[in-house]
Design a protein around this motif. Structure first.
Motif, short mmCIF file in Angstrom:
data_model
loop_
_atom_site.label_atom_id
_atom_site.label_comp_id
_atom_site.label_asym_id
_atom_site.label_seq_id
_atom_site.Cartn_x
_atom_site.Cartn_y
_atom_site.Cartn_z
N ASP A 74 0.85 -1.19 0.00
CA ASP A 74 0.00 0.00 0.00
C ASP A 74 0.89 1.24 0.00
O ASP A 74 2.07 1.16 0.33
N ALA A 75 0.29 2.38 -0.35
CA ALA A 75 1.01 3.66 -0.31
C ALA A 75 0.01 4.78 -0.07
O ALA A 75 -1.16 4.68 -0.45
N LEU A 76 0.50 5.83 0.56
CA LEU A 76 -0.32 6.99 0.89
C LEU A 76 0.51 8.25 0.66
O LEU A 76 1.68 8.30 1.06
N VAL A 77 -0.10 9.24 0.02
CA VAL A 77 0.52 10.57 -0.11
C VAL A 77 -0.54 11.60 0.24
O VAL A 77 -1.65 11.57 -0.30
N VAL A 78 -0.19 12.49 1.16
CA VAL A 78 -1.02 13.63 1.50
C VAL A 78 -0.16 14.87 1.28
O VAL A 78 0.98 14.93 1.75
N HIS A 79 -0.69 15.85 0.57
CA HIS A 79 0.04 17.10 0.35
C HIS A 79 -0.93 18.25 0.51
O HIS A 79 -2.03 18.22 -0.02
N ARG A 80 -0.51 19.25 1.24
CA ARG A 80 -1.36 20.41 1.49
C ARG A 80 -1.11 21.52 0.49
O ARG A 80 -0.04 21.60 -0.12
N TYR A 81 -2.09 22.38 0.35
CA TYR A 81 -1.96 23.61 -0.43
C TYR A 81 -2.60 24.75 0.36
O TYR A 81 -3.22 24.52 1.40
N MET A 91 3.35 17.84 4.01
CA MET A 91 3.10 16.61 3.27
C MET A 91 3.43 15.39 4.11
O MET A 91 4.15 15.48 5.10
N MET A 92 2.89 14.26 3.68
CA MET A 92 3.15 12.98 4.32
C MET A 92 3.21 11.91 3.24
O MET A 92 2.44 11.93 2.28
N VAL A 93 4.15 10.99 3.42
CA VAL A 93 4.27 9.81 2.57
C VAL A 93 4.29 8.60 3.49
O VAL A 93 4.97 8.62 4.52
N ALA A 94 3.56 7.57 3.13
CA ALA A 94 3.62 6.30 3.85
C ALA A 94 3.68 5.18 2.82
O ALA A 94 2.98 5.22 1.81
N THR A 95 4.55 4.23 3.06
CA THR A 95 4.67 3.07 2.18
C THR A 95 4.67 1.81 3.03
O THR A 95 5.19 1.79 4.14
N ALA A 96 4.11 0.75 2.48
CA ALA A 96 4.09 -0.55 3.15
C ALA A 96 4.54 -1.61 2.15
O ALA A 96 4.08 -1.63 1.01
N ALA A 97 5.46 -2.45 2.59
CA ALA A 97 5.99 -3.50 1.73
C ALA A 97 6.29 -4.73 2.58
O ALA A 97 6.32 -4.66 3.81
N ARG A 98 6.56 -5.82 1.93
CA ARG A 98 6.91 -7.03 2.67
C ARG A 98 8.27 -6.88 3.35
O ARG A 98 8.51 -7.46 4.39
N HIS A 99 9.15 -6.08 2.73
CA HIS A 99 10.51 -5.91 3.26
C HIS A 99 10.85 -4.43 3.40
O HIS A 99 10.43 -3.60 2.59
N ARG A 100 11.65 -4.10 4.41
CA ARG A 100 11.94 -2.70 4.72
C ARG A 100 12.68 -1.96 3.60
O ARG A 100 12.44 -0.78 3.39
N ALA A 101 13.58 -2.64 2.90
CA ALA A 101 14.33 -1.95 1.84
C ALA A 101 13.38 -1.38 0.79
O ALA A 101 13.56 -0.25 0.32
N ASP A 102 12.37 -2.15 0.42
CA ASP A 102 11.41 -1.68 -0.57
C ASP A 102 10.58 -0.52 -0.02
O ASP A 102 10.32 0.45 -0.72
N ALA A 103 10.16 -0.63 1.24
CA ALA A 103 9.35 0.44 1.84
C ALA A 103 10.15 1.74 1.92
O ALA A 103 9.63 2.82 1.59
N PHE A 104 11.42 1.66 2.34
CA PHE A 104 12.26 2.86 2.42
C PHE A 104 12.53 3.45 1.04
O PHE A 104 12.42 4.66 0.84
N ALA A 105 12.91 2.60 0.08
CA ALA A 105 13.24 3.09 -1.26
C ALA A 105 12.03 3.77 -1.91
O ALA A 105 12.14 4.85 -2.49
N ALA A 106 10.87 3.14 -1.79
CA ALA A 106 9.67 3.72 -2.39
C ALA A 106 9.31 5.04 -1.73
O ALA A 106 8.92 6.00 -2.41
N ALA A 107 9.45 5.13 -0.42
CA ALA A 107 9.16 6.38 0.28
C ALA A 107 10.12 7.48 -0.18
O ALA A 107 9.68 8.61 -0.45
N GLU A 108 11.40 7.18 -0.29
CA GLU A 108 12.37 8.18 -0.74
C GLU A 108 12.08 8.62 -2.18
O GLU A 108 12.17 9.81 -2.50
#
Length: 146
Positions: A74-81, A91-108
């Motif tokens: 899953d992934a979430l992006v919230v950005h204000r204006y 702003m906020m970004v959240a990522t969920a993955a089976r493994h941490r490397a993927d979650a961190f890379a996708a968030a970055e």
């Protein structure tokens, strides 16, 4: 996947908890919240503009790319204006993955995209000036990693 472009402040804790509750099958969740910075000490506010519809569509396309590239659960992006004061959550970004490397890379990846390519126009306001914010060389270099 959830993308929200909104004027209203968001509750980082509540959004993080809701995101975690629906991230079935994840082994790692990464969240990031960006704040309005006052680099020079004279920021009165930041004004952020966007084109409704276009902005959400562009961000959703990048989130789809991240989901595919890193097999996100899953992934979430919230950005204000609108008008935001210094230290407000922008702003906020959240990522969920089976493994941490993927979650961190996708968030970055998503954070780098939001910083440099998402269709927002930001203006920093001080007591005596207004200046549009442009992507920096460091922002551009960060994008080249992807």
């Amino acid at each position: 996947m959830q993308v929200s472009v909104q004027a209203e402040p968001f509750d980082l804790g509540a959004l993080s908890n809701d995101f975690a509750a629906r991230a079935s099958g994840a082994g790692a969740i990464v969240t990031f919240c960006g704040l309005v910075r006052d680099n020079g000490g004279s920021l009165a506010a930041m004004e952020i503009e966007h084109y409704p519809g276009m902005t959400e569509k562009a961000i959703a396309a990048m989130v789809d790319q991240a989901i595919t590239r890193w097999a996100l659960v899953d992934a979430l992006v919230v950005h204000r204006y609108g008008r935001l004061a210094g230290a407000e959550a922008i702003m906020m970004v959240a990522t969920a993955a089976r493994h941490r490397a993927d979650a961190f890379a996708a968030a970055e990846f998503l954070m780098d995209y939001l910083k440099s390519r998402a269709p927002f126009w930001k203006k920093e306001l001080s007591a005596d000036a207004a200046e549009w914010v442009a992507a920096t060389q460091a922002d551009e270099a960060a994008l080249k990693r992807w």
